[in-house]
Design an enzyme around this catalytic site. Structure first.
Site, PDB file in Angstrom:
ATOM      1  N   ASN A 104     -20.370   9.019   1.072  1.00  0.00           N
ATOM      2  CA  ASN A 104     -21.209   7.827   1.200  1.00  0.00           C
ATOM      3  C   ASN A 104     -22.162   7.944   2.383  1.00  0.00           C
ATOM      4  OD1 ASN A 104     -18.352   6.267   0.050  1.00  0.00           O
ATOM      5  ND2 ASN A 104     -20.275   6.109  -1.044  1.00  0.00           N
TER       6      ASN A 104
ATOM      7  N   TYR B 220     -14.269   7.251 -12.419  1.00  0.00           N
ATOM      8  CA  TYR B 220     -14.031   6.137 -11.495  1.00  0.00           C
ATOM      9  C   TYR B 220     -14.733   4.872 -11.991  1.00  0.00           C
ATOM     10  CZ  TYR B 220     -14.848   2.958  -7.620  1.00  0.00           C
ATOM     11  OH  TYR B 220     -14.958   1.812  -6.849  1.00  0.00           O
TER      12      TYR B 220
ATOM     13  N   ASN C 113      -4.491   6.576   1.012  1.00  0.00           N
ATOM     14  CA  ASN C 113      -5.827   6.740   1.611  1.00  0.00           C
ATOM     15  C   ASN C 113      -6.008   5.841   2.838  1.00  0.00           C
ATOM     16  OD1 ASN C 113      -8.321   8.091   1.544  1.00  0.00           O
ATOM     17  ND2 ASN C 113      -9.330   6.308   0.650  1.00  0.00           N
TER      18      ASN C 113
ATOM     19  N   ARG D  92     -29.500  13.957  -5.838  1.00  0.00           N
ATOM     20  CA  ARG D  92     -28.067  14.119  -6.138  1.00  0.00           C
ATOM     21  C   ARG D  92     -27.855  13.741  -7.602  1.00  0.00           C
ATOM     22  NH1 ARG D  92     -23.659  10.569  -2.794  1.00  0.00           N
ATOM     23  NH2 ARG D  92     -24.590   8.850  -3.943  1.00  0.00           N
TER      24      ARG D  92
ATOM     25  N   ASP E 278       0.865  -1.190   0.000  1.00  0.00           N
ATOM     26  CA  ASP E 278       0.000   0.000   0.000  1.00  0.00           C
ATOM     27  C   ASP E 278       0.899   1.237   0.000  1.00  0.00           C
ATOM     28  OD1 ASP E 278      -3.265   0.249   1.109  1.00  0.00           O
ATOM     29  OD2 ASP E 278      -2.058   2.076   0.851  1.00  0.00           O
TER      30      ASP E 278
ATOM     31  N   PHE F 159     -21.532  -4.645  -3.986  1.00  0.00           N
ATOM     32  CA  PHE F 159     -22.631  -3.692  -3.916  1.00  0.00           C
ATOM     33  C   PHE F 159     -22.192  -2.597  -2.922  1.00  0.00           C
ATOM     34  CE2 PHE F 159     -25.817  -4.899  -6.977  1.00  0.00           C
ATOM     35  CZ  PHE F 159     -25.089  -5.897  -7.578  1.00  0.00           C
TER      36      PHE F 159
ATOM     37  N   LYS G 205     -13.306   0.948 -13.495  1.00  0.00           N
ATOM     38  CA  LYS G 205     -13.686  -0.418 -13.103  1.00  0.00           C
ATOM     39  C   LYS G 205     -14.045  -1.233 -14.343  1.00  0.00           C
ATOM     40  CE  LYS G 205     -12.744  -0.071  -8.930  1.00  0.00           C
ATOM     41  NZ  LYS G 205     -11.611  -0.801  -8.372  1.00  0.00           N
TER      42      LYS G 205
ATOM     43  N   LYS H  54     -10.953   5.886  -5.250  1.00  0.00           N
ATOM     44  CA  LYS H  54     -12.353   5.451  -5.307  1.00  0.00           C
ATOM     45  C   LYS H  54     -13.410   6.544  -5.125  1.00  0.00           C
ATOM     46  CE  LYS H  54     -12.911   4.591  -0.427  1.00  0.00           C
ATOM     47  NZ  LYS H  54     -13.557   3.841   0.627  1.00  0.00           N
TER      48      LYS H  54
ATOM     49  N   SER I  15     -17.217  -3.358  -9.002  1.00  0.00           N
ATOM     50  CA  SER I  15     -18.328  -2.663  -8.339  1.00  0.00           C
ATOM     51  C   SER I  15     -19.611  -2.861  -9.130  1.00  0.00           C
ATOM     52  CB  SER I  15     -17.972  -1.175  -8.283  1.00  0.00           C
ATOM     53  OG  SER I  15     -19.106  -0.410  -7.992  1.00  0.00           O
TER      54      SER I  15
HETATM   55  P1  NAD Z   1      -9.667   2.452   0.418  1.00  0.00           P
HETATM   56  O1  NAD Z   1      -9.318   3.761  -0.173  1.00  0.00           O
HETATM   57  O2  NAD Z   1      -9.990   2.399   1.869  1.00  0.00           O
HETATM   58  O3  NAD Z   1      -8.505   1.404   0.129  1.00  0.00           O
HETATM   59  C1  NAD Z   1      -7.700   1.458  -1.024  1.00  0.00           C
HETATM   60  C2  NAD Z   1      -6.255   1.377  -0.579  1.00  0.00           C
HETATM   61  O4  NAD Z   1      -5.423   1.391  -1.725  1.00  0.00           O
HETATM   62  C3  NAD Z   1      -5.827   2.539   0.302  1.00  0.00           C
HETATM   63  O5  NAD Z   1      -5.210   2.029   1.470  1.00  0.00           O
HETATM   64  C4  NAD Z   1      -4.833   3.329  -0.558  1.00  0.00           C
HETATM   65  O6  NAD Z   1      -3.818   3.924   0.233  1.00  0.00           O
HETATM   66  C5  NAD Z   1      -4.310   2.248  -1.479  1.00  0.00           C
HETATM   67  N1  NAD Z   1      -3.846   2.717  -2.777  1.00  0.00           N
HETATM   68  C6  NAD Z   1      -4.497   3.519  -3.658  1.00  0.00           C
HETATM   69  N2  NAD Z   1      -3.735   3.699  -4.745  1.00  0.00           N
HETATM   70  C7  NAD Z   1      -2.593   2.982  -4.574  1.00  0.00           C
HETATM   71  C8  NAD Z   1      -1.429   2.763  -5.346  1.00  0.00           C
HETATM   72  N3  NAD Z   1      -1.249   3.327  -6.538  1.00  0.00           N
HETATM   73  N4  NAD Z   1      -0.456   1.956  -4.845  1.00  0.00           N
HETATM   74  C9  NAD Z   1      -0.603   1.371  -3.619  1.00  0.00           C
HETATM   75  N5  NAD Z   1      -1.673   1.553  -2.854  1.00  0.00           N
HETATM   76  C10 NAD Z   1      -2.665   2.346  -3.320  1.00  0.00           C
HETATM   77  O7  NAD Z   1     -10.880   1.859  -0.457  1.00  0.00           O
HETATM   78  P2  NAD Z   1     -11.820   0.619  -0.192  1.00  0.00           P
HETATM   79  O8  NAD Z   1     -13.180   1.127   0.090  1.00  0.00           O
HETATM   80  O9  NAD Z   1     -11.178  -0.327   0.741  1.00  0.00           O
HETATM   81  O10 NAD Z   1     -11.876   0.005  -1.654  1.00  0.00           O
HETATM   82  C11 NAD Z   1     -11.024  -1.057  -2.061  1.00  0.00           C
HETATM   83  C12 NAD Z   1     -11.327  -1.433  -3.501  1.00  0.00           C
HETATM   84  O11 NAD Z   1     -12.700  -1.805  -3.616  1.00  0.00           O
HETATM   85  C13 NAD Z   1     -11.108  -0.301  -4.503  1.00  0.00           C
HETATM   86  O12 NAD Z   1     -10.591  -0.869  -5.683  1.00  0.00           O
HETATM   87  C14 NAD Z   1     -12.501   0.225  -4.730  1.00  0.00           C
HETATM   88  O13 NAD Z   1     -12.624   0.833  -5.992  1.00  0.00           O
HETATM   89  C15 NAD Z   1     -13.304  -1.061  -4.657  1.00  0.00           C
HETATM   90  N6  NAD Z   1     -14.722  -0.827  -4.316  1.00  0.00           N
HETATM   91  C16 NAD Z   1     -15.026  -0.150  -3.177  1.00  0.00           C
HETATM   92  C17 NAD Z   1     -16.354   0.086  -2.847  1.00  0.00           C
HETATM   93  C18 NAD Z   1     -16.713   0.853  -1.607  1.00  0.00           C
HETATM   94  O14 NAD Z   1     -17.861   1.283  -1.473  1.00  0.00           O
HETATM   95  N7  NAD Z   1     -15.811   1.041  -0.643  1.00  0.00           N
HETATM   96  C19 NAD Z   1     -17.376  -0.383  -3.689  1.00  0.00           C
HETATM   97  C20 NAD Z   1     -17.018  -1.100  -4.838  1.00  0.00           C
HETATM   98  C21 NAD Z   1     -15.675  -1.309  -5.141  1.00  0.00           C
HETATM   99  C1  UD1 Z   2     -21.508   5.529  -4.713  1.00  0.00           C
HETATM  100  C2  UD1 Z   2     -20.871   5.649  -6.073  1.00  0.00           C
HETATM  101  C3  UD1 Z   2     -20.502   4.269  -6.607  1.00  0.00           C
HETATM  102  C4  UD1 Z   2     -19.619   3.539  -5.618  1.00  0.00           C
HETATM  103  C5  UD1 Z   2     -20.372   3.480  -4.285  1.00  0.00           C
HETATM  104  C6  UD1 Z   2     -19.596   2.797  -3.218  1.00  0.00           C
HETATM  105  C7  UD1 Z   2     -21.973   7.634  -7.018  1.00  0.00           C
HETATM  106  C8  UD1 Z   2     -22.844   8.124  -8.137  1.00  0.00           C
HETATM  107  N1  UD1 Z   2     -21.775   6.304  -6.988  1.00  0.00           N
HETATM  108  O1  UD1 Z   2     -22.667   4.805  -4.878  1.00  0.00           O
HETATM  109  O2  UD1 Z   2     -19.828   4.373  -7.830  1.00  0.00           O
HETATM  110  O3  UD1 Z   2     -19.337   2.242  -6.088  1.00  0.00           O
HETATM  111  O4  UD1 Z   2     -20.664   4.804  -3.854  1.00  0.00           O
HETATM  112  O5  UD1 Z   2     -18.464   3.548  -2.862  1.00  0.00           O
HETATM  113  O6  UD1 Z   2     -21.461   8.398  -6.231  1.00  0.00           O
HETATM  114  N2  UD1 Z   2     -27.225   9.544   0.247  1.00  0.00           N
HETATM  115  C9  UD1 Z   2     -27.936  10.518   0.917  1.00  0.00           C
HETATM  116  N3  UD1 Z   2     -27.246  11.420   1.655  1.00  0.00           N
HETATM  117  C10 UD1 Z   2     -25.879  11.402   1.768  1.00  0.00           C
HETATM  118  C11 UD1 Z   2     -25.159  10.373   1.101  1.00  0.00           C
HETATM  119  C12 UD1 Z   2     -25.872   9.477   0.325  1.00  0.00           C
HETATM  120  O7  UD1 Z   2     -29.159  10.579   0.843  1.00  0.00           O
HETATM  121  O8  UD1 Z   2     -25.308  12.253   2.453  1.00  0.00           O
HETATM  122  C13 UD1 Z   2     -27.966   8.546  -0.551  1.00  0.00           C
HETATM  123  C14 UD1 Z   2     -27.600   8.562  -2.025  1.00  0.00           C
HETATM  124  O9  UD1 Z   2     -28.403   9.446  -2.727  1.00  0.00           O
HETATM  125  C15 UD1 Z   2     -27.842   7.099  -2.386  1.00  0.00           C
HETATM  126  C16 UD1 Z   2     -27.579   6.317  -1.109  1.00  0.00           C
HETATM  127  O10 UD1 Z   2     -27.623   7.267  -0.061  1.00  0.00           O
HETATM  128  O11 UD1 Z   2     -29.196   6.940  -2.720  1.00  0.00           O
HETATM  129  C17 UD1 Z   2     -26.224   5.628  -1.100  1.00  0.00           C
HETATM  130  O12 UD1 Z   2     -25.242   6.590  -1.465  1.00  0.00           O
HETATM  131  P1  UD1 Z   2     -23.663   6.269  -1.447  1.00  0.00           P
HETATM  132  O13 UD1 Z   2     -23.293   5.719  -0.132  1.00  0.00           O
HETATM  133  O14 UD1 Z   2     -22.964   7.487  -1.937  1.00  0.00           O
HETATM  134  O15 UD1 Z   2     -23.493   5.059  -2.476  1.00  0.00           O
HETATM  135  P2  UD1 Z   2     -23.930   4.923  -4.023  1.00  0.00           P
HETATM  136  O16 UD1 Z   2     -24.694   6.088  -4.486  1.00  0.00           O
HETATM  137  O17 UD1 Z   2     -24.578   3.612  -4.167  1.00  0.00           O
END
Ligand code: NAD
Ligand code: UD1
Length: 357
Positions: free
Chosen positions: A202, A151, A36, A298, A32, A181, A155, A86, A126
């Protein structure tokens, strides 16, 4: 002991996955660049599991250091590639950063794998690849839709790169693509959880930060959608359950059980929950009152999406187990651990301001 390289392993989903991998007996190497996350994750993982994972502060874009790292550990059995940027909104502002980090990082790994005899990679994708699905619940055969952000596009592009490589006939690489999800919650120990930088985008981090006092109120983005209560619907998945899906995916690859050289799985509960339902459940689960206001929609929000997880249930033998109530409680315990003082101070400051007016 089989070695698993976890890129992004100090991050939110990565750290929970490292815990589950170690609990399952794997030797884990975290790579890492801490862009982040913080190094503290390593100690926290050790506190939960009793085992300190290896840690390498390396950027996936740094081909030479990655090459050296692969050589120095040798015999890595599988990679779980989490490392990526992300934030959807940020990706619109900084598309080049997102394409470089997410796409080039993966390309480096895919180029280095054959040079070091590594054949298995689990990729973090995702449900964003489905956009607004035509049919719900959405299964893995649903068409992907044009991405609505750089973003989301990374993916899709990464999935396509892996698919083309696996199908090239020139590569021994096999892959399991997990389409998450909406991951939420924290480890039940409250040692690790989500650490959003700045104002969270989020929903759940915004809710817990509001409940602790850091934010004044939650803005619910729209209650006039075509859903039973008018707010958007998502499939919220417990992060520990999600982490376990990765361990099963690695086991499956190492036991050479893949039906195809690239497999896709939805990782969700199969149940949709609206924003307002989640807000109410949070209040019920924690006993904390949550101030909120309904505001406008949004931009770019998907109206409703939830998974058909049948394939993961049947083929992987994986199922989401943790109740949403327990998941929201875990998110709240984590929030209290990281922000109790700051939250109380912010609340006091707001009260002072209000008394002046
Ligand atoms: P996160 O930001 O908490 O974790 C990602 C980690 O990758 C961080 O620790 C960051 O420091 C590291 N990183 C980023 N770029 C790097 C690089 N170039 N080299 C080395 N390390 C690097 O995010 P997360 O929520 O744990 O997400 C993990 C994965 O899951 C991501 O690929 C994200 O796109 C995917 N994902 C996340 C969600 C979500 O809602 N959290 C949903 C769908 C997919
Ligand atoms: C977002 C990303 C998606 C990503 C996912 C997980 C967008 C368009 N999509 O999705 O690509 O994979 O996060 O990281 O941003 N909400 C509120 N108030 C808030 C925050 C959110 O009402 O302050 C609502 C949103 O309108 C949505 C739901 O909560 O309906 C979930 O939102 P969020 O957690 O941002 O996730 P996604 O929109 O699913």
């Amino acid at each position: 002991m089989e070695k698993v390289l976890v890129t992004g392993g100090t991050g939110y989903i990565g750290s929970h996955t490292v815990v589950e991998l170690q609990n399952a007996g794997y030797e884990v190497i975290i790579l890492d660049n801490l862009s982040n996350s913080t190094i503290e994750s390593v100690t926290r993982i050790e506190r939960i599991t009793g085992v300190k994972p290896h840690f390498e502060n390396i950027d996936c874009l740094d081909y030479v250091s990655m090459d050296r790292m692969f050589a120095s550990y040798g015999n890595i059995s599988a990679i779980i590639h989490f490392a990526a940027s992300k934030a959807v909104g940020e990706s619109v502002k900084k598309p080049i950063h997102y394409y470089r980090n997410n796409v080039n990082g993966l390309m480096n790994i895919l180029e280095l794998m054959p040079l070091h005899g590594v054949e298995n990679i689990v990729f973090s994708s995702s449900c964003t690849v489905y956009g607004q699905p035509d049919v719900l619940p959405v299964n893995e055969n649903a068409p992907t839709k044009p991405a609505t952000s750089p973003y989301g596009n990374t993916k899709q592009i990464c999935e396509e790169i892996i698919r083309d490589l696996v199908h090239s006939g020139e590569s021994k690489i096999k892959s399991i693509v997990l389409r998450y999800f909406n991951p939420i919650g924290a480890h039940p120990s409250a040692e690790i959880g989500e650490l959003p930088i700045g104002v969270p985008n989020n929903l759940v981090p915004y809710i817990t930060q509001t409940a602790i006092g850091l934010r004044e109120k939650l803005m619910v983005y729209g209650d006039d959608y075509d859903t039973p209560d008018g707010s958007c619907i998502r499939d919220y998945i417990n992060v520990v359950d999600l982490a376990k899906a990765h361990v099963i995916a690695v086991n499956r690859m190492l036991n050479k059980k893949l039906d195809e050289d690239i497999e896709y799985f939805n990782i969700g509960t199969g149940k949709g929950m609206s924003v307002l339902e989640l807000v109410n459940l949070f209040q019920k689960a924690t006993g904390v009152e949550l101030p909120y206001e309904i505001v406008g929609r949004r931009d770019g929000d998907i109206v409703k999406v939830w998974a058909d997880p049948t394939k993961a249930n049947k083929v992987l033998g994986w199922k989401a187990e943790t109740s949403m109530e327990d998941t929201l409680k875990s998110a709240w315990e984590w929030e209290k651990k990281i922000h109790a003082k700051e939250g109380a101070a912010a609340k006091r400051a707001r009260a002072r301001e209000a008394s002046k007016q």
